[in-house]
Design a protein around this motif. Sequence first.
Motif, PDB file in Angstrom:
ATOM      1  N   LEU A  21       0.831  -1.207   0.000  1.00 44.52           N
ATOM      2  CA  LEU A  21       0.000   0.000   0.000  1.00 44.52           C
ATOM      3  C   LEU A  21       0.862   1.252   0.000  1.00 44.52           C
ATOM      4  O   LEU A  21       0.580   2.222  -0.712  1.00 44.52           O
ATOM      5  CB  LEU A  21      -0.932  -0.003   1.209  1.00 44.52           C
ATOM      6  CG  LEU A  21      -1.946  -1.148   1.277  1.00 44.52           C
ATOM      7  CD1 LEU A  21      -2.707  -1.095   2.590  1.00 44.52           C
ATOM      8  CD2 LEU A  21      -2.890  -1.121   0.093  1.00 44.52           C
ATOM      9  N   ARG A  22       1.920   1.241   0.805  1.00 46.98           N
ATOM     10  CA  ARG A  22       2.826   2.385   0.851  1.00 46.98           C
ATOM     11  C   ARG A  22       3.489   2.592  -0.508  1.00 46.98           C
ATOM     12  O   ARG A  22       3.675   3.725  -0.968  1.00 46.98           O
ATOM     13  CB  ARG A  22       3.882   2.180   1.933  1.00 46.98           C
ATOM     14  CG  ARG A  22       4.799   3.397   2.124  1.00 46.98           C
ATOM     15  CD  ARG A  22       6.008   3.070   2.973  1.00 46.98           C
ATOM     16  NE  ARG A  22       5.623   2.633   4.308  1.00 46.98           N
ATOM     17  CZ  ARG A  22       5.888   1.435   4.802  1.00 46.98           C
ATOM     18  NH1 ARG A  22       6.492   0.529   4.054  1.00 46.98           N
ATOM     19  NH2 ARG A  22       5.547   1.124   6.039  1.00 46.98           N
ATOM     20  N   ALA A  23       3.851   1.481  -1.157  1.00 48.93           N
ATOM     21  CA  ALA A  23       4.487   1.579  -2.467  1.00 48.93           C
ATOM     22  C   ALA A  23       3.541   2.177  -3.499  1.00 48.93           C
ATOM     23  O   ALA A  23       3.942   2.998  -4.328  1.00 48.93           O
ATOM     24  CB  ALA A  23       4.968   0.202  -2.918  1.00 48.93           C
ATOM     25  N   VAL A  24       2.265   1.748  -3.478  1.00 49.68           N
ATOM     26  CA  VAL A  24       1.274   2.300  -4.411  1.00 49.68           C
ATOM     27  C   VAL A  24       1.142   3.805  -4.207  1.00 49.68           C
ATOM     28  O   VAL A  24       1.229   4.595  -5.153  1.00 49.68           O
ATOM     29  CB  VAL A  24      -0.086   1.609  -4.222  1.00 49.68           C
ATOM     30  CG1 VAL A  24      -1.174   2.353  -5.007  1.00 49.68           C
ATOM     31  CG2 VAL A  24      -0.024   0.153  -4.671  1.00 49.68           C
ATOM     32  N   ALA A  25       0.921   4.212  -2.952  1.00 42.90           N
ATOM     33  CA  ALA A  25       0.730   5.637  -2.669  1.00 42.90           C
ATOM     34  C   ALA A  25       1.982   6.440  -2.990  1.00 42.90           C
ATOM     35  O   ALA A  25       1.899   7.561  -3.508  1.00 42.90           O
ATOM     36  CB  ALA A  25       0.340   5.828  -1.201  1.00 42.90           C
ATOM     37  N   GLY A  30       4.449  10.449  -5.264  1.00 45.19           N
ATOM     38  CA  GLY A  30       5.829  10.899  -5.380  1.00 45.19           C
ATOM     39  C   GLY A  30       6.435  11.380  -4.085  1.00 45.19           C
ATOM     40  O   GLY A  30       7.497  11.996  -4.095  1.00 45.19           O
ATOM     41  N   SER A  31       5.807  11.102  -2.954  1.00 46.54           N
ATOM     42  CA  SER A  31       6.313  11.555  -1.652  1.00 46.54           C
ATOM     43  C   SER A  31       6.129  10.452  -0.635  1.00 46.54           C
ATOM     44  O   SER A  31       5.020   9.951  -0.436  1.00 46.54           O
ATOM     45  CB  SER A  31       5.567  12.808  -1.187  1.00 46.54           C
ATOM     46  OG  SER A  31       5.765  13.035   0.204  1.00 46.54           O
ATOM     47  N   ASP A  37       0.905   9.025   5.120  1.00 47.40           N
ATOM     48  CA  ASP A  37      -0.380   9.606   5.524  1.00 47.40           C
ATOM     49  C   ASP A  37      -1.548   8.852   4.888  1.00 47.40           C
ATOM     50  O   ASP A  37      -2.571   8.598   5.533  1.00 47.40           O
ATOM     51  CB  ASP A  37      -0.446  11.080   5.130  1.00 47.40           C
ATOM     52  CG  ASP A  37       0.473  11.957   5.975  1.00 47.40           C
ATOM     53  OD1 ASP A  37       0.949  11.474   7.023  1.00 47.40           O
ATOM     54  OD2 ASP A  37       0.712  13.107   5.572  1.00 47.40           O
ATOM     55  N   VAL A  38      -1.395   8.506   3.615  1.00 42.59           N
ATOM     56  CA  VAL A  38      -2.456   7.792   2.908  1.00 42.59           C
ATOM     57  C   VAL A  38      -2.678   6.415   3.527  1.00 42.59           C
ATOM     58  O   VAL A  38      -3.820   5.981   3.731  1.00 42.59           O
ATOM     59  CB  VAL A  38      -2.105   7.665   1.412  1.00 42.59           C
ATOM     60  CG1 VAL A  38      -3.026   6.662   0.721  1.00 42.59           C
ATOM     61  CG2 VAL A  38      -2.199   9.017   0.720  1.00 42.59           C
ATOM     62  N   SER A  83      12.820  15.337   1.619  1.00 44.57           N
ATOM     63  CA  SER A  83      14.011  14.769   1.009  1.00 44.57           C
ATOM     64  C   SER A  83      14.403  13.485   1.704  1.00 44.57           C
ATOM     65  O   SER A  83      13.959  13.174   2.807  1.00 44.57           O
ATOM     66  CB  SER A  83      15.175  15.765   1.091  1.00 44.57           C
ATOM     67  OG  SER A  83      15.604  15.899   2.427  1.00 44.57           O
ATOM     68  N   LEU A  84      15.281  12.734   1.049  1.00 47.39           N
ATOM     69  CA  LEU A  84      15.813  11.514   1.632  1.00 47.39           C
ATOM     70  C   LEU A  84      16.462  11.812   2.969  1.00 47.39           C
ATOM     71  O   LEU A  84      16.342  11.043   3.927  1.00 47.39           O
ATOM     72  CB  LEU A  84      16.856  10.920   0.664  1.00 47.39           C
ATOM     73  CG  LEU A  84      17.215   9.445   0.799  1.00 47.39           C
ATOM     74  CD1 LEU A  84      15.996   8.572   0.555  1.00 47.39           C
ATOM     75  CD2 LEU A  84      18.310   9.090  -0.167  1.00 47.39           C
TER      76      LEU A  84
END
Length: 291
Positions: A21-25, A30-31, A37-38, A83-84
Motif C-alpha cells: 500500500l505504501r508503495a502504491v501511494a 511521489g512523496s 499519511d495515505v 528529502s531523503l
Amino acid sequence: MPGPHPTDPIADAFESHRDRLRAVAHRVLGSQADAEDVVQEAWLRLSRQDTDTIHNLGGWLTTVVGRISLDALRSGRPRREVSLDDELTAFTVTLDDAPAPEELVLLGDSVGLALLTVLDSLRPDERLAFVLHDVFAVPFAEIGTILGKSADATKMLTSRARRKVQAAQLPECDGRRQREVVHAFLGAARDGRFEELLQVLHPEVKFTVHTPNGPFVTLGATEVATRAQVAGSAARGHAVTVNGHPGVVSWSEDGAPLSLLAFTVACGRITAITAVIDPAKLALMDLPTPV
C-alpha cells in the motif's frame, strides 16, 4: 504515528499489506511522507468498516489507497517535498541477499526520477491508472471502480498514459544498472580514482553527511569526488536497499552500526548521496543485523 494494534487479527492482516500500500501511494504521489499519511488514513477507514463485508482485503485496501491518492492529486494541494535526508528514521533498509518486500523490488527496478517527472505531467486519473495497472498489475475493472469508469474506458485511459510515458523516451534505469553505478563509485572512491568518480557523478550531485556535529552538505561533482573518502571507506559494507534506493551498511566488530549510505541514481549518474555516520541517528533507525 498511531496505528493498528499488533495483537488484533485485522491489524495483522493490514500489516501484511502495508508495504504494498505504501508503495502504491508513494508511486502515485511521489512523496514518502504523503504515502505514509495515505496508508494511515486507509487503516482508519478499515477500522471503521465492517470487515465481514470485505471479501478481498488486499483489493479493498488497494481501492481505498487509490481513491485517497486520487483525491489528493485532484485537490491540487501541494505535496510535501520531503528529502531523503529528512526521512532518516523512516528508512526501510533490507539486505540485498534477503527476501525483499515486493515494493522494494518494484521501486528499485523501475525507472526512478525520470519517470516521476513524466508522471507529474499526466492528469491525476491517467497517473493513477498507469501506476496501478502497469506497475502493480491491478485489473482495469478494479481501477475503473476507483475512477468511476468502465473497464474499457479505463483501459483506453491507461493506454493514453502509457503512450505519453513512452513518448518521453526515458533512458534505461533499472535497479541492476543503478547498483553497477554505485559499485563503480565505491570502488573508485576506495582506490582514489578521481576521473572515474567524475564519470559516475552528476555535475550537480548533492552529498549529505550526517555526523554527531550535524549534517554537512557538499554540492557538485568535483567537490564530492574530492570528499568521497567517507563513502569509499564503507565499500566493505553490505549492499542494502534503502527505501528502494541502492545503499550500503557497515558494522563494527561488536555489531554496532557504523554507517549507512543511500544513493539516488538517475540514468547512469549519481544525483544524491546520503551518508549517516552519527551513532545517535543510526541507533534510531531500523537497520538489519550484521551478516
